[in-house]
Motif scaffolding. Structure first.
Motif, PDB file in Angstrom:
ATOM      1  N   PHE A  34       0.834  -1.202   0.000  1.00  0.00           N
ATOM      2  CA  PHE A  34       0.000   0.000   0.000  1.00  0.00           C
ATOM      3  C   PHE A  34       0.872   1.257   0.000  1.00  0.00           C
ATOM      4  O   PHE A  34       0.672   2.171  -0.816  1.00  0.00           O
ATOM      5  CB  PHE A  34      -0.921  -0.035   1.222  1.00  0.00           C
ATOM      6  CG  PHE A  34      -1.809   1.161   1.349  1.00  0.00           C
ATOM      7  CD1 PHE A  34      -2.919   1.307   0.542  1.00  0.00           C
ATOM      8  CD2 PHE A  34      -1.535   2.147   2.292  1.00  0.00           C
ATOM      9  CE1 PHE A  34      -3.751   2.412   0.664  1.00  0.00           C
ATOM     10  CE2 PHE A  34      -2.346   3.252   2.418  1.00  0.00           C
ATOM     11  CZ  PHE A  34      -3.459   3.388   1.603  1.00  0.00           C
ATOM     12  N   VAL A  35       1.844   1.332   0.884  1.00  0.00           N
ATOM     13  CA  VAL A  35       2.724   2.507   0.977  1.00  0.00           C
ATOM     14  C   VAL A  35       3.563   2.640  -0.283  1.00  0.00           C
ATOM     15  O   VAL A  35       3.718   3.738  -0.831  1.00  0.00           O
ATOM     16  CB  VAL A  35       3.609   2.425   2.247  1.00  0.00           C
ATOM     17  CG1 VAL A  35       4.685   3.490   2.238  1.00  0.00           C
ATOM     18  CG2 VAL A  35       2.755   2.535   3.494  1.00  0.00           C
ATOM     19  N   TRP A  36       4.076   1.527  -0.787  1.00  0.00           N
ATOM     20  CA  TRP A  36       4.884   1.558  -2.013  1.00  0.00           C
ATOM     21  C   TRP A  36       4.048   2.056  -3.189  1.00  0.00           C
ATOM     22  O   TRP A  36       4.519   2.867  -3.988  1.00  0.00           O
ATOM     23  CB  TRP A  36       5.439   0.159  -2.291  1.00  0.00           C
ATOM     24  CG  TRP A  36       6.142   0.049  -3.611  1.00  0.00           C
ATOM     25  CD1 TRP A  36       7.378   0.514  -3.934  1.00  0.00           C
ATOM     26  CD2 TRP A  36       5.618  -0.549  -4.794  1.00  0.00           C
ATOM     27  NE1 TRP A  36       7.665   0.236  -5.247  1.00  0.00           N
ATOM     28  CE2 TRP A  36       6.591  -0.417  -5.799  1.00  0.00           C
ATOM     29  CE3 TRP A  36       4.428  -1.182  -5.103  1.00  0.00           C
ATOM     30  CZ2 TRP A  36       6.409  -0.901  -7.083  1.00  0.00           C
ATOM     31  CZ3 TRP A  36       4.247  -1.667  -6.386  1.00  0.00           C
ATOM     32  CH2 TRP A  36       5.233  -1.522  -7.365  1.00  0.00           C
ATOM     33  N   GLY A  37       2.808   1.603  -3.287  1.00  0.00           N
ATOM     34  CA  GLY A  37       1.940   2.052  -4.370  1.00  0.00           C
ATOM     35  C   GLY A  37       1.679   3.546  -4.311  1.00  0.00           C
ATOM     36  O   GLY A  37       1.734   4.242  -5.329  1.00  0.00           O
ATOM     37  N   TRP A  38       1.397   4.070  -3.112  1.00  0.00           N
ATOM     38  CA  TRP A  38       1.157   5.501  -2.987  1.00  0.00           C
ATOM     39  C   TRP A  38       2.436   6.302  -3.238  1.00  0.00           C
ATOM     40  O   TRP A  38       2.387   7.403  -3.778  1.00  0.00           O
ATOM     41  CB  TRP A  38       0.568   5.841  -1.623  1.00  0.00           C
ATOM     42  CG  TRP A  38      -0.921   5.737  -1.657  1.00  0.00           C
ATOM     43  CD1 TRP A  38      -1.691   4.785  -1.078  1.00  0.00           C
ATOM     44  CD2 TRP A  38      -1.801   6.613  -2.354  1.00  0.00           C
ATOM     45  NE1 TRP A  38      -3.011   5.005  -1.367  1.00  0.00           N
ATOM     46  CE2 TRP A  38      -3.119   6.120  -2.141  1.00  0.00           C
ATOM     47  CE3 TRP A  38      -1.635   7.749  -3.132  1.00  0.00           C
ATOM     48  CZ2 TRP A  38      -4.241   6.736  -2.692  1.00  0.00           C
ATOM     49  CZ3 TRP A  38      -2.753   8.374  -3.674  1.00  0.00           C
ATOM     50  CH2 TRP A  38      -4.031   7.856  -3.442  1.00  0.00           C
ATOM     51  N   GLU A  39       3.563   5.760  -2.876  1.00  0.00           N
ATOM     52  CA  GLU A  39       4.823   6.437  -3.157  1.00  0.00           C
ATOM     53  C   GLU A  39       5.011   6.567  -4.663  1.00  0.00           C
ATOM     54  O   GLU A  39       5.436   7.601  -5.164  1.00  0.00           O
ATOM     55  CB  GLU A  39       5.988   5.649  -2.531  1.00  0.00           C
ATOM     56  CG  GLU A  39       7.336   6.321  -2.656  1.00  0.00           C
ATOM     57  CD  GLU A  39       8.048   5.977  -3.963  1.00  0.00           C
ATOM     58  OE1 GLU A  39       8.794   6.846  -4.463  1.00  0.00           O
ATOM     59  OE2 GLU A  39       7.856   4.868  -4.476  1.00  0.00           O
TER      60      GLU A  39
END
Length: 153
Positions: A34-39
């Protein structure tokens, strides 16, 4: 309406340490993705090869998870047989979750349209409330309807 039966359901089994660790790793992996995708979104660097990888992974992962869930339920069916009714669970309504004593006449409340629940310290009381008398609006209070005319030119 009869009063609820005393609670007799067994407590669920606790998860093993290995299973808890597996659950924690799955949740952690989800948050990392999730965090990687938003990054990636916020950086403004779209890469369509990653999108294709995501779609391909979803095309494999979703059917695998669905099939594993179906097989899990089939296994339960084979062990326990078909369900012919809902599991009987008796609830204890002598005390609520906060430890208050319950005072209620379940037979009287069965047909009630309104019930007042009063919390008086160590007691919770269920009381029948009579509905207020219905008031009908006077006929003069409703304005008469005007007819609409259509003019033909």
């Amino acid at each position: 309406m009869t009063p609820p039966l005393p609670h007799t359901a067994a407590r669920p089994e606790r998860l093993t340490a290995a299973r808890r660790l597996l659950h924690a790793l799955v949740v952690l992996a989800g948050w990392v993705l999730f965090v990687w995708g938003w990054e990636r979104v916020l950086a403004g660097r779209p890469d369509f090869s990653e999108l294709l990888l995501l779609i391909g992974g979803a095309l494999v992962l979703v059917p695998v998870l669905t099939l594993s869930w179906v097989l899990h339920n089939v296994g339960i069916y084979r062990r326990k047989g078909p369900r012919r009714s809902s599991a009987r669970v008796a609830l204890d309504y002598r005390h609520d979750f906060n430890g208050r004593h319950i005072d209620a006449d379940w037979a009287m409340l069965a047909g009630a349209r309104r019930v007042c629940i009063r919390n008086d310290g160590a007691h919770k009381r269920f009381e029948l409330v009579e509905p207020p008398a219905e008031r009908s609006a006077p006929a003069a209070a409703v304005p008469p309807r005007r007819e609409q005319r259509q003019e033909v030119l």
